[in-house]
Design a protein around this motif. Sequence first.
Motif, PDB file in Angstrom:
ATOM      1  N   LEU A   9       7.768   7.798   5.130  1.00 34.53           N
ATOM      2  CA  LEU A   9       7.754   6.677   6.076  1.00 34.53           C
ATOM      3  C   LEU A   9       8.470   7.040   7.372  1.00 34.53           C
ATOM      4  N   HIS A  10       9.562   7.781   7.252  1.00 37.12           N
ATOM      5  CA  HIS A  10      10.276   8.238   8.455  1.00 37.12           C
ATOM      6  C   HIS A  10       9.371   9.136   9.294  1.00 37.12           C
ATOM      7  N   GLY A  11       8.655  10.057   8.625  1.00 32.08           N
ATOM      8  CA  GLY A  11       7.763  10.950   9.347  1.00 32.08           C
ATOM      9  C   GLY A  11       6.633  10.199  10.030  1.00 32.08           C
ATOM     10  N   LEU A  12       6.120   9.161   9.387  1.00 31.77           N
ATOM     11  CA  LEU A  12       5.058   8.364   9.984  1.00 31.77           C
ATOM     12  C   LEU A  12       5.558   7.622  11.217  1.00 31.77           C
ATOM     13  N   ARG A  13       6.776   7.100  11.130  1.00 32.14           N
ATOM     14  CA  ARG A  13       7.333   6.379  12.286  1.00 32.14           C
ATOM     15  C   ARG A  13       7.605   7.331  13.454  1.00 32.14           C
ATOM     16  N   GLU A  14       8.184   8.477  13.136  1.00 32.83           N
ATOM     17  CA  GLU A  14       8.588   9.406  14.190  1.00 32.83           C
ATOM     18  C   GLU A  14       7.385  10.042  14.873  1.00 32.83           C
ATOM     19  N   GLY A  15       6.309  10.273  14.138  1.00 32.46           N
ATOM     20  CA  GLY A  15       5.166  10.965  14.710  1.00 32.46           C
ATOM     21  C   GLY A  15       4.123  10.066  15.336  1.00 32.46           C
ATOM     22  N   ALA A  16       4.272   8.771  15.209  1.00 35.23           N
ATOM     23  CA  ALA A  16       3.282   7.820  15.731  1.00 35.23           C
ATOM     24  C   ALA A  16       3.157   7.966  17.258  1.00 35.23           C
ATOM     25  N   PRO A  17       1.983   7.681  17.816  1.00 37.92           N
ATOM     26  CA  PRO A  17       0.814   7.086  17.137  1.00 37.92           C
ATOM     27  C   PRO A  17      -0.053   8.142  16.466  1.00 37.92           C
ATOM     28  N   TRP A  18      -0.703   7.739  15.365  1.00 43.15           N
ATOM     29  CA  TRP A  18      -1.647   8.590  14.640  1.00 43.15           C
ATOM     30  C   TRP A  18      -3.055   8.060  14.831  1.00 43.15           C
ATOM     31  N   ASP A  19      -4.008   8.973  14.769  1.00 39.67           N
ATOM     32  CA  ASP A  19      -5.417   8.545  14.776  1.00 39.67           C
ATOM     33  C   ASP A  19      -5.902   8.207  13.378  1.00 39.67           C
ATOM     34  N   GLY A  20      -5.226   8.740  12.356  1.00 41.43           N
ATOM     35  CA  GLY A  20      -5.588   8.458  10.974  1.00 41.43           C
ATOM     36  C   GLY A  20      -4.535   9.014  10.035  1.00 41.43           C
ATOM     37  N   VAL A  21      -4.534   8.504   8.803  1.00 40.04           N
ATOM     38  CA  VAL A  21      -3.589   8.950   7.777  1.00 40.04           C
ATOM     39  C   VAL A  21      -4.362   9.158   6.484  1.00 40.04           C
ATOM     40  N   TYR A  22      -4.081  10.284   5.821  1.00 37.81           N
ATOM     41  CA  TYR A  22      -4.678  10.592   4.508  1.00 37.81           C
ATOM     42  C   TYR A  22      -3.558  10.780   3.495  1.00 37.81           C
ATOM     43  N   LEU A  23      -3.691  10.092   2.346  1.00 34.49           N
ATOM     44  CA  LEU A  23      -2.728  10.207   1.252  1.00 34.49           C
ATOM     45  C   LEU A  23      -3.415  10.825   0.036  1.00 34.49           C
ATOM     46  N   SER A  24      -2.798  11.843  -0.533  1.00 33.65           N
ATOM     47  CA  SER A  24      -3.239  12.419  -1.808  1.00 33.65           C
ATOM     48  C   SER A  24      -2.333  11.846  -2.892  1.00 33.65           C
ATOM     49  N   LEU A  25      -2.879  10.926  -3.681  1.00 29.10           N
ATOM     50  CA  LEU A  25      -2.103  10.223  -4.700  1.00 29.10           C
ATOM     51  C   LEU A  25      -2.728  10.425  -6.074  1.00 29.10           C
ATOM     52  N   HIS A  26      -2.102   9.874  -7.085  1.00 27.53           N
ATOM     53  CA  HIS A  26      -2.650   9.971  -8.433  1.00 27.53           C
ATOM     54  C   HIS A  26      -3.335   8.686  -8.862  1.00 27.53           C
ATOM     55  N   GLY A  27      -2.631   7.570  -8.739  1.00 29.20           N
ATOM     56  CA  GLY A  27      -3.155   6.290  -9.194  1.00 29.20           C
ATOM     57  C   GLY A  27      -2.455   5.768 -10.430  1.00 29.20           C
ATOM     58  N   ALA A  28      -1.760   6.666 -11.163  1.00 29.79           N
ATOM     59  CA  ALA A  28      -1.015   6.236 -12.351  1.00 29.79           C
ATOM     60  C   ALA A  28       0.456   6.619 -12.224  1.00 29.79           C
ATOM     61  N   CYS A  29       0.951   6.638 -10.984  1.00 27.32           N
ATOM     62  CA  CYS A  29       2.373   6.911 -10.779  1.00 27.32           C
ATOM     63  C   CYS A  29       3.190   5.705 -11.234  1.00 27.32           C
ATOM     64  N   VAL A  30       4.233   5.984 -11.991  1.00 26.52           N
ATOM     65  CA  VAL A  30       5.169   4.952 -12.450  1.00 26.52           C
ATOM     66  C   VAL A  30       6.572   5.412 -12.083  1.00 26.52           C
ATOM     67  N   ALA A  31       7.329   4.542 -11.446  1.00 25.13           N
ATOM     68  CA  ALA A  31       8.731   4.834 -11.139  1.00 25.13           C
ATOM     69  C   ALA A  31       9.618   3.870 -11.912  1.00 25.13           C
ATOM     70  N   GLU A  32      10.883   4.229 -12.068  1.00 26.24           N
ATOM     71  CA  GLU A  32      11.812   3.388 -12.832  1.00 26.24           C
ATOM     72  C   GLU A  32      11.867   1.975 -12.272  1.00 26.24           C
ATOM     73  N   ASN A  33      11.785   1.854 -10.969  1.00 27.15           N
ATOM     74  CA  ASN A  33      11.946   0.546 -10.329  1.00 27.15           C
ATOM     75  C   ASN A  33      10.624  -0.056  -9.864  1.00 27.15           C
ATOM     76  N   VAL A  34       9.514   0.682 -10.030  1.00 25.90           N
ATOM     77  CA  VAL A  34       8.214   0.206  -9.538  1.00 25.90           C
ATOM     78  C   VAL A  34       7.135   0.592 -10.554  1.00 25.90           C
ATOM     79  N   PRO A  35       6.635  -0.350 -11.343  1.00 23.23           N
ATOM     80  CA  PRO A  35       5.631  -0.001 -12.351  1.00 23.23           C
ATOM     81  C   PRO A  35       4.259   0.329 -11.774  1.00 23.23           C
ATOM     82  N   ALA A  36       3.968  -0.096 -10.556  1.00 22.95           N
ATOM     83  CA  ALA A  36       2.703   0.238  -9.889  1.00 22.95           C
ATOM     84  C   ALA A  36       3.042   0.960  -8.591  1.00 22.95           C
ATOM     85  N   ALA A  37       3.470   2.215  -8.728  1.00 23.16           N
ATOM     86  CA  ALA A  37       4.058   2.926  -7.591  1.00 23.16           C
ATOM     87  C   ALA A  37       3.037   3.257  -6.513  1.00 23.16           C
ATOM     88  N   ASP A  38       1.791   3.595  -6.891  1.00 29.38           N
ATOM     89  CA  ASP A  38       0.794   3.947  -5.880  1.00 29.38           C
ATOM     90  C   ASP A  38       0.486   2.748  -4.976  1.00 29.38           C
TER      91      ASP A  38
END
Length: 484
Positions: A90-119
Amino acid sequence: MPNIAVARLWFEGNSFSPTPTEADALRSREWVSGAEALVRYAGTGTELGGLARFVEARPDWRATILRCTSAQPGGPLTRAAFEGWLDEVLHGLREGAPWDGVYLSLHGACVAENVPAADLHIIQQVRGVIGTTPLTASFDFHGNMAPELATLLDGASVYRTYPHLDMDATALRALTMLERRMDGTRLYGAIEKLPRVLHSFHMRSEAGPMAEVWAEAAALEDDVVLEAAPFGGFSWGDTPFAGPSGMAWATTAEAATRAAKAVIGAIETRLPRFDVTLPGPRAALATALSAPPGLVALLDPADNPLSGGVADSPGLLRALVEAAPGVPTVFAFLHDPDSVAAARAAGQGAEARFTLGGRTTADFGPPVAVTATVERLTEGRFTNEGPMERGAPVDLGPTAVLVVGDWLRIIITSRKEAAVDPAFFALHGIDLTETRLLANKAKNHFRAAFAGRCAAIVECDCPGPAALDLAALPFRHVPAAWRS
């Protein structure tokens, strides 16, 4: 010059694994950013390899690679690990703005201790920073997908093979959608859910019910529907969005919804064919030993690292030691840094007493004590031959091969990386043409490189973090009716 930002967190969380996943697991497997990411993964069968191909074909584009990381599936990411990655991105997105587009490579089944639907949380946070900037993502077929994702993204794509051999192609599809959106073409997304949790044994793409679903989904695609594909879900991710999904992206909202409903309907009509039963380890061993001549794989999916296993449960190893079949056997593998250190201290060729398995937790059975000779020591580094994650570097940390009697070789490692690539065994001096029985903590991904090498593949059910009986697990977010 179009300027896009890229970030990656590829992690599948097993909510019932006894140990959380720390930041070290991310840093030791994949921890790259900047130009290094494209150099390291160019030509590989990975999402970053797909990104490298995409950018190479568009020399007037600039891709800023923010933090990209992944870890083998395991217990939920610790809060520090998850928030550390997210804050950096998020820091990198703020510092580098403006962007023409953003691509995220995610899994879809990420689970964190504090966030059950992390993606979902990641995409919500990224959208909050970038506003209306075009945003697309790629996902693993085992994602537990929230329908809301279709309203937050401008496009998305999912693996269409299992074992997953099309990671790079999936990234290319998602990036092509991003390019279309940046050029002014709007796409509409839809995600439809089925309130069931399904095991993935019968979800391979070469044959069976899910192969038929993929074929029906592909037939839906045309000039209007750009993407139509299923998600199988991840059985051991305790999230409100567990279970299979149908996802579609189209030039009209109606077409996207219609296609997503058709995909989930194709899964629903085949529900009985996804059921599975497995024998216990002793019965499975007997079946394996009666197979035709050649290499026979005896798989323990309940402790499969690619399902979030700890690679430490002792059930299958105990069955082998007690049965002592006497045929050339390889056991792959145990994640046991302490035993590796003991083997290195003893030295190659030394005989010593080892206590193996059950070190992380006794919940899956007590350890197995053996007297073994240290046959081989390695530094644990190799490059995947593929086809899965072809060309990607792997670091197991120091490893050892222990020999029990004159028939059983046991591979032990300092880090947890699944034994699903031929280079894993070559590193350890294992000649699989001289091996009768390959006992492996693995499931479907093993078949990508080894189905053609094996006379038979036999699966068994042992105690472990990814065992068959979902009803016995303490889900908090998934209704019991979905697990029947």
